[in-house]
Design an enzyme around this catalytic site. Structure first.
Site: not given
Ligand code: PLP
Length: 390
Positions: A72, A150, A178, A199-201, A237, A327
């Site tokens: 994000t 996603n 993704q 995005s790491a997660h 930081t 979301c």
């Molecule tokens: N972009 C995509 C395609 C995603 O699937 C997501 C997470 O759902 C994001 C952006 C946002 O990622 P983050 O949670 O790291 O802000």
């Protein structure tokens, strides 16, 4: 009852190797990467090693990686940062199926005077290249197109989008959140790419850390200013444990790409076969060509069954799946992605998202399908029209 987690597109479990690598940085290793002493230098080295791994993941140079708090922030930095570096507002073409972090950032730019034009998609969720040609026939300052969606797993024809942007001299902004561990990705093949969001997660790393790949020539005004970290592109930081975790997650996602893809395809295949054997009526959204889909992502519609009811029924039976985008989970609002693909509101509200992980075994996938069949058989199907959009 053993729970089965099939919501990996929302977030993945942290890989034990990632957790192991992070632990020292959550404990005694206290150094600030900006400090001159040995502890600071060790933290700096750890961050720079992770930067190399993040860069390798997208085929970029380590100096082009800016660590952020997630995709994000990376998207906001790419779009608002580039906008702020200009003297006057411009025009941006944004695909209709982008993640909310892109669409909402574009909405902010619109309030600041930018013209935002939507790039439509076809029934499979792929961007309409003829429409892109038409949109690029007028002056344009950027195109935003994600690598893979996603919700539906639709892989965008990024090479074709890139070719058009390069020919028009328009920078391309790519959300690749993704992609790691599921698809090969290389910015060296994208001549027009100016930024790439990660995005790491989404790939076995921790939540709250991500990265922006930023082509060296891209002009950007940072969103945060202060200590000049990240080469003056993102002050604050560095999140050393998170960044270290991201680095390891990125490295193993790249190393294990082929086996992860195989694992994801085996899991999704097992689940779909079981549903078919069970005589379940369902529709799968997205492209029919498997090469155009993220492995492991299933956007499934069960006619006459509310998606919300199915997700909750599965949760009660120990299976975690998504309802459209994570979301908007909890709110029965038709997904903007499915709407953009031309689905009717009812069809959107009857859709769930099942996203396997590379660690999902075919046995787990079959067990999840059995529990899904049980939900569909035993729970009354709330008519989706009874759900009030919120
Ligand atoms: N972009 C995509 C395609 C995603 O699937 C997501 C997470 O759902 C994001 C952006 C946002 O990622 P983050 O949670 O790291 O802000």
């Amino acid at each position: 009852m053993r729970r089965i987690y099939l919501d990996h597109n929302a977030s993945t479990p942290v890989d034990p190797r990632v957790r192991e690598a992070m632990l020292p940085w959550l404990g005694a290793a206290a150094g600030n990467p900006a400090s001159l002493h040995a502890e600071g230098r060790a933290a700096r080295r750890a961050v720079e090693d992770a930067r190399e791994d993040a860069a390798r993941l997208v085929g970029g140079d380590a100096r082009e990686i800016v660590f952020t708090s997630g995709a994000t922030e990376a998207a906001a930095t790419a779009l608002r940062g580039a906008a702020a570096a200009r003297a006057t507002p411009g025009r941006l073409v944004v695909s209709a199926v982008e993640h909310a972090c892109v669409l909402e950032t574009a909405a902010v730019l619109a309030r600041e005077g930018w013209t935002i034009d939507a790039l439509p998609v076809d029934r499979s969720g792929a961007v309409d290249l003829d429409a892109l040609d038409a949109l690029l026939s007028r002056p344009c300052d950027g195109v935003v197109a994600m690598a893979a969606n996603n919700e539906t797993g639709t892989v965008q024809p990024l090479a074709e989008v890139d070719r058009r942007c390069a020919a028009a001299g328009v920078p391309l902004h790519v959300d690749a959140a993704q992609v790691p561990g599921k698809l090969a990705f290389d910015v060296r093949r994208l001549a027009a790419a100016a930024t790439v969001v990660l995005s790491a997660h989404k790939c076995g790393g921790p939540k709250g850390v991500g990265a922006l790949w930023l082509r060296r020539e891209t002009k950007l005004r940072p969103l945060f200013v202060g200590g000049g970290q990240e080469r003056d592109r993102r002050a604050g930081t560095e999140n050393v444990p998170g960044i270290v975790g991201f680095g390891v997650a990125a490295r193993i996602a790249l190393e294990e790409l082929a086996q992860r893809r195989d694992g994801l395809l085996a899991a999704e295949g097992a689940l779909l076969r079981r549903l078919e054997q069970g005589g379940v009526a369902f529709q799968r959204h997205g492209p029919s060509d498997p090469a155009r889909r993220l492995p492991g992502t299933l956007s499934l519609r069960f006619p006459g069954r509310s998606g919300e009811g199915t997700v909750l029924g599965l949760d009660l039976r120990g299976v975690a799946v998504g309802l459209g985008a994570a979301c908007s989970s909890g709110a029965a609002r038709p997904s903007h992605v499915l709407k953009a693909m031309g689905l009717a509101k009812e069809e959107c509200l009857e859709t769930i998202r099942v996203s396997c992980g590379h660690g999902t075994s075919p046995e787990e996938a079959v067990e999840a399908a059995d529990r899904l069949i049980d939900v569909l058989r035993t729970s009354p199907g709330a008519p989706p029209s009874s759900l009030q959009p919120v």
